[in-house]
Design a protein around this motif. Structure first.
Motif, PDB file in Angstrom:
ATOM      1  N   GLN A   3       5.764  10.204   1.331  1.00 21.02           N
ATOM      2  CA  GLN A   3       4.850   9.072   1.251  1.00 21.02           C
ATOM      3  C   GLN A   3       5.363   7.908   2.091  1.00 21.02           C
ATOM      4  OE1 GLN A   3       4.602   8.608  -3.111  1.00 21.02           O
ATOM      5  NE2 GLN A   3       2.501   9.394  -2.993  1.00 21.02           N
ATOM      6  N   ARG A   4       4.473   6.953   2.314  1.00 16.75           N
ATOM      7  CA  ARG A   4       4.803   5.759   3.072  1.00 16.75           C
ATOM      8  C   ARG A   4       4.477   4.527   2.248  1.00 16.75           C
ATOM      9  NH1 ARG A   4       2.263   7.420   9.034  1.00 16.75           N
ATOM     10  NH2 ARG A   4       4.176   8.430   9.785  1.00 16.75           N
ATOM     11  N   ILE A   5       5.218   3.460   2.501  1.00 20.47           N
ATOM     12  CA  ILE A   5       4.960   2.182   1.854  1.00 20.47           C
ATOM     13  C   ILE A   5       4.667   1.172   2.954  1.00 20.47           C
ATOM     14  CG2 ILE A   5       5.801   0.472   0.212  1.00 20.47           C
ATOM     15  CD1 ILE A   5       8.147   2.639  -0.257  1.00 20.47           C
ATOM     16  N   LEU A   6       3.547   0.497   2.837  1.00 23.90           N
ATOM     17  CA  LEU A   6       3.165  -0.498   3.836  1.00 23.90           C
ATOM     18  C   LEU A   6       3.147  -1.881   3.199  1.00 23.90           C
ATOM     19  CD1 LEU A   6       2.011  -0.945   6.787  1.00 23.90           C
ATOM     20  CD2 LEU A   6      -0.215  -1.108   5.662  1.00 23.90           C
ATOM     21  N   PHE A   7       3.916  -2.795   3.779  1.00 22.90           N
ATOM     22  CA  PHE A   7       3.856  -4.215   3.451  1.00 22.90           C
ATOM     23  C   PHE A   7       3.200  -4.914   4.640  1.00 22.90           C
ATOM     24  CE2 PHE A   7       7.605  -2.339   1.524  1.00 22.90           C
ATOM     25  CZ  PHE A   7       7.550  -2.754   0.207  1.00 22.90           C
ATOM     26  N   TYR A   8       2.403  -5.924   4.374  1.00 27.94           N
ATOM     27  CA  TYR A   8       1.664  -6.564   5.468  1.00 27.94           C
ATOM     28  C   TYR A   8       1.296  -7.983   5.064  1.00 27.94           C
ATOM     29  CZ  TYR A   8      -2.368  -5.588   2.513  1.00 27.94           C
ATOM     30  OH  TYR A   8      -3.242  -5.550   1.462  1.00 27.94           O
ATOM     31  N   SER A   9       0.896  -8.765   6.035  1.00 30.54           N
ATOM     32  CA  SER A   9       0.430 -10.129   5.767  1.00 30.54           C
ATOM     33  C   SER A   9      -1.085 -10.174   5.838  1.00 30.54           C
ATOM     34  CB  SER A   9       1.041 -11.114   6.764  1.00 30.54           C
ATOM     35  OG  SER A   9       0.518 -10.896   8.065  1.00 30.54           O
TER      36      SER A   9
ATOM     37  N   LEU B 155       0.835  -1.188   0.000  1.00 31.94           N
ATOM     38  CA  LEU B 155       0.000   0.000   0.000  1.00 31.94           C
ATOM     39  C   LEU B 155       0.874   1.244   0.000  1.00 31.94           C
ATOM     40  CD1 LEU B 155      -2.694  -0.939   2.695  1.00 31.94           C
ATOM     41  CD2 LEU B 155      -2.805  -1.298   0.216  1.00 31.94           C
ATOM     42  N   LEU B 156       0.434   2.261  -0.737  1.00 30.65           N
ATOM     43  CA  LEU B 156       1.085   3.561  -0.741  1.00 30.65           C
ATOM     44  C   LEU B 156       0.229   4.509   0.084  1.00 30.65           C
ATOM     45  CD1 LEU B 156       3.466   5.214  -2.089  1.00 30.65           C
ATOM     46  CD2 LEU B 156       1.735   5.982  -3.722  1.00 30.65           C
ATOM     47  N   VAL B 157       0.832   5.177   1.052  1.00 32.63           N
ATOM     48  CA  VAL B 157       0.111   6.085   1.943  1.00 32.63           C
ATOM     49  C   VAL B 157       0.605   7.499   1.691  1.00 32.63           C
ATOM     50  CG1 VAL B 157      -0.571   6.559   4.318  1.00 32.63           C
ATOM     51  CG2 VAL B 157       0.015   4.215   3.644  1.00 32.63           C
ATOM     52  N   ASP B 158      -0.291   8.394   1.295  1.00 32.15           N
ATOM     53  CA  ASP B 158       0.059   9.788   1.037  1.00 32.15           C
ATOM     54  C   ASP B 158       0.166  10.562   2.352  1.00 32.15           C
ATOM     55  OD1 ASP B 158       0.148   9.577  -1.759  1.00 32.15           O
ATOM     56  OD2 ASP B 158      -2.043   9.790  -1.896  1.00 32.15           O
ATOM     57  N   PRO B 159       0.841  11.724   2.323  1.00 34.15           N
ATOM     58  CA  PRO B 159       0.961  12.521   3.559  1.00 34.15           C
ATOM     59  C   PRO B 159      -0.376  12.899   4.177  1.00 34.15           C
ATOM     60  CG  PRO B 159       2.531  13.292   1.909  1.00 34.15           C
ATOM     61  CD  PRO B 159       1.658  12.285   1.225  1.00 34.15           C
ATOM     62  N   ASP B 160      -1.436  13.036   3.340  1.00 39.06           N
ATOM     63  CA  ASP B 160      -2.753  13.375   3.898  1.00 39.06           C
ATOM     64  C   ASP B 160      -3.530  12.151   4.371  1.00 39.06           C
ATOM     65  OD1 ASP B 160      -3.461  12.148   1.535  1.00 39.06           O
ATOM     66  OD2 ASP B 160      -4.529  13.867   0.693  1.00 39.06           O
ATOM     67  N   GLY B 161      -2.917  10.967   4.275  1.00 37.39           N
ATOM     68  CA  GLY B 161      -3.559   9.754   4.747  1.00 37.39           C
ATOM     69  C   GLY B 161      -4.241   8.944   3.664  1.00 37.39           C
ATOM     70  N   GLY B 162      -4.251   9.438   2.430  1.00 35.28           N
ATOM     71  CA  GLY B 162      -4.834   8.668   1.347  1.00 35.28           C
ATOM     72  C   GLY B 162      -4.077   7.372   1.113  1.00 35.28           C
ATOM     73  N   VAL B 163      -4.803   6.287   0.869  1.00 37.93           N
ATOM     74  CA  VAL B 163      -4.200   4.965   0.738  1.00 37.93           C
ATOM     75  C   VAL B 163      -4.519   4.389  -0.639  1.00 37.93           C
ATOM     76  CG1 VAL B 163      -4.083   2.627   1.681  1.00 37.93           C
ATOM     77  CG2 VAL B 163      -4.376   4.577   3.217  1.00 37.93           C
TER      78      VAL B 163
ATOM     79  N   ALA C 259      -7.194   3.225   9.814  1.00 35.05           N
ATOM     80  CA  ALA C 259      -6.163   3.305  10.849  1.00 35.05           C
ATOM     81  C   ALA C 259      -4.962   4.103  10.360  1.00 35.05           C
ATOM     82  CB  ALA C 259      -5.736   1.903  11.269  1.00 35.05           C
ATOM     83  N   LEU C 260      -4.600   3.937   9.103  1.00 40.91           N
ATOM     84  CA  LEU C 260      -3.467   4.672   8.542  1.00 40.91           C
ATOM     85  C   LEU C 260      -3.801   6.158   8.380  1.00 40.91           C
ATOM     86  CD1 LEU C 260      -2.336   2.088   5.850  1.00 40.91           C
ATOM     87  CD2 LEU C 260      -1.149   2.627   7.989  1.00 40.91           C
ATOM     88  N   ARG C 261      -5.012   6.462   7.951  1.00 39.24           N
ATOM     89  CA  ARG C 261      -5.415   7.873   7.816  1.00 39.24           C
ATOM     90  C   ARG C 261      -5.431   8.567   9.164  1.00 39.24           C
ATOM     91  NH1 ARG C 261      -9.044   5.940   3.712  1.00 39.24           N
ATOM     92  NH2 ARG C 261     -10.679   5.590   5.276  1.00 39.24           N
ATOM     93  N   ALA C 262      -5.920   7.849  10.178  1.00 41.02           N
ATOM     94  CA  ALA C 262      -6.023   8.453  11.507  1.00 41.02           C
ATOM     95  C   ALA C 262      -4.661   8.816  12.088  1.00 41.02           C
ATOM     96  CB  ALA C 262      -6.765   7.510  12.448  1.00 41.02           C
ATOM     97  N   ARG C 263      -3.617   8.112  11.658  1.00 41.52           N
ATOM     98  CA  ARG C 263      -2.272   8.392  12.178  1.00 41.52           C
ATOM     99  C   ARG C 263      -1.335   8.866  11.072  1.00 41.52           C
ATOM    100  NH1 ARG C 263      -1.192   6.731  17.235  1.00 41.52           N
ATOM    101  NH2 ARG C 263       0.364   8.370  17.003  1.00 41.52           N
TER     102      ARG C 263
END
Length: 387
Positions: free
Chosen positions: A316-322, A277-285, A344-348
């Motif tokens: 931006q952020r990159i999220l890897f997860y299972s 997942l790509l997470v934008d600075p405003d919390g968009g995923v 959860a990502l938008r909230a933080r």
């Protein structure tokens, strides 16, 4: 050399002399009292990041503090003030001194009395000694466990790198829950001259079989990486190692990636795993679309792997997860789902990488009262914004 500097070096040499001994925690307390503390205790964080557990110290200090602030057995810097408040609520005169190793705290030294600067110097030396000494004794590992851990989870814990790290141009935070059982997931990373290598994997099944597959996969991954393999070659090496185990159900899903700081390019290969997942600075995923391929260890020994590339912008952020994250179920059978992950990502969005990981873990844990039935793994890379 000043007297204070000489004392710090004396403290360090005293602790290093105890490095390979189970007496190391007692040596830290001895030095704390020599620095003027009339009461002291040494605490480490449990492997789920939920408790401070007393490693050694005066009996006036509680055996445990409930402090669900860690990312695994590490505390991020922004939580130390909260730890101080938690401790002060029980012992008003106590001070919390973090045991820093780079940008993560392995635990805290709690004292009453003594000069703060001298005790922080001691805590810094103690952190280094504890980090090095953990390979020579079970004392620290034993203290971090607030309940029995099964063999598969023990293997898993030993596979994992530090949960919190800073590399060139980025901050990393990662964790695996539940920690005391299951044991089929892993994450890994390494900052090399060819980029920041990242990986998340999930072995088929649970327990010892899954842990064995994961252990072999991590070994193959690191061997390939250290042999200067490309991303494609690395996927093939891990695939071959998994394939050689034999058996129709001995496979794993994984994402292997390399992020290049200079170009901002993320290259990855997805082998049957949830997409990053790509997470934008405003919390968009946004889900990062890739070609994908089958899980590793399946079909034939030789396979072709193709990378996908994407330019990641600063901030931006990159999220890897299972799949244990979105597939967590409540008592009614409802899935946690990707929308709750995004919420959860938008909230933080403004939190640190460690804060965002802890928040997502808390959201997953709080979604249902029943224990986790599958590993829930997160690896978050927070790209530094432009200055």
């Amino acid at each position: 050399m000043t007297n204070r500097t000489a004392n710090v070096h004396d403290d360090a040499s005293e602790l290093l002399r105890e490095l390979v001994s189970h007496r190391l925690p007692a040596a830290v307390l001895r030095e704390a009292r020599a620095a003027g503390a009339h009461k002291a205790a040494l605490y480490v964080v449990d492997i789920d990041g939920s408790c401070l557990i007393r490693l050694a110290g005066d009996e006036q200090f509680p055996e445990r503090f409930q402090a669900p602030l860690g990312v695994g057995p590490e505390l991020p810097s922004e939580t130390i003030a909260q730890v101080q408040d938690i401790v002060a609520s029980r012992i008003p005169e106590a001070r919390v001194i973090p045991l820093w190793v780079r940008d993560r705290a392995l635990g805290v030294l709690v004292t009453c009395g003594g000069a703060t600067d001298d005790l922080q110097d001691l805590a810094d030396q103690a952190a280094l000694a504890l980090e090095l000494g953990s390979g020579y004794s079970d004392v620290i590992h034993r203290a971090r466990r607030r309940k029995e851990i099964d063999a598969a989870a023990e293997i898993q814990q030993n596979l994992l790198p530090p949960r919190i790290a800073t590399v060139e141009g980025a901050h990393i935070a990662a964790g695996v829950l539940p920690g005391y059982e299951v044991g089929g997931d892993f994450f890994d990373y390494a900052e090399n001259d060819d980029g920041l290598w990242l990986a998340v994997g999930d072995a088929m099944g649970k327990g010892n079989t899954a842990a064995a597959i994961s252990s072999l996969a991590v070994g193959a991954l690191r061997a390939a990486r250290r042999n200067d393999a490309t991303l494609e070659q690395t996927a093939q090496v891990v695939h071959e190692a998994s394939f050689e185990l034999g058996g129709p159900y001995q496979f794993l899903t994984a994402v292997f990636a390399v992020w290049h700081h200079t170009s901002g390019t993320l290259a990855w290969i997805n082998c049957g795993h949830p997409r990053p997942l790509l997470v934008d600075p405003d919390g968009g995923v946004t889900e990062l679309v890739d070609e994908g391929t089958y899980p590793l260890g399946m079909f034939r020994r030789q396979r072709s792997f193709r990378r996908t590339e994407f330019h990641v912008e600063p901030g931006q952020r990159i999220l890897f997860y299972s799949d244990g994250i979105p597939e967590r179920r409540d008592s009614a059978g409802e899935l946690f789902g990707m929308e709750r992950v995004a919420e959860a990502l938008r909230a933080r969005a403004n939190a640190t990488a460690a804060g965002a990981v802890r928040a997502l873990q808390d959201a997953v844990l709080g979604f249902a009262s029943r224990p986790l039935r599958d590993d829930a793994t997160i690896l978050l890379v927070d790209i530094e914004p432009r200055r």
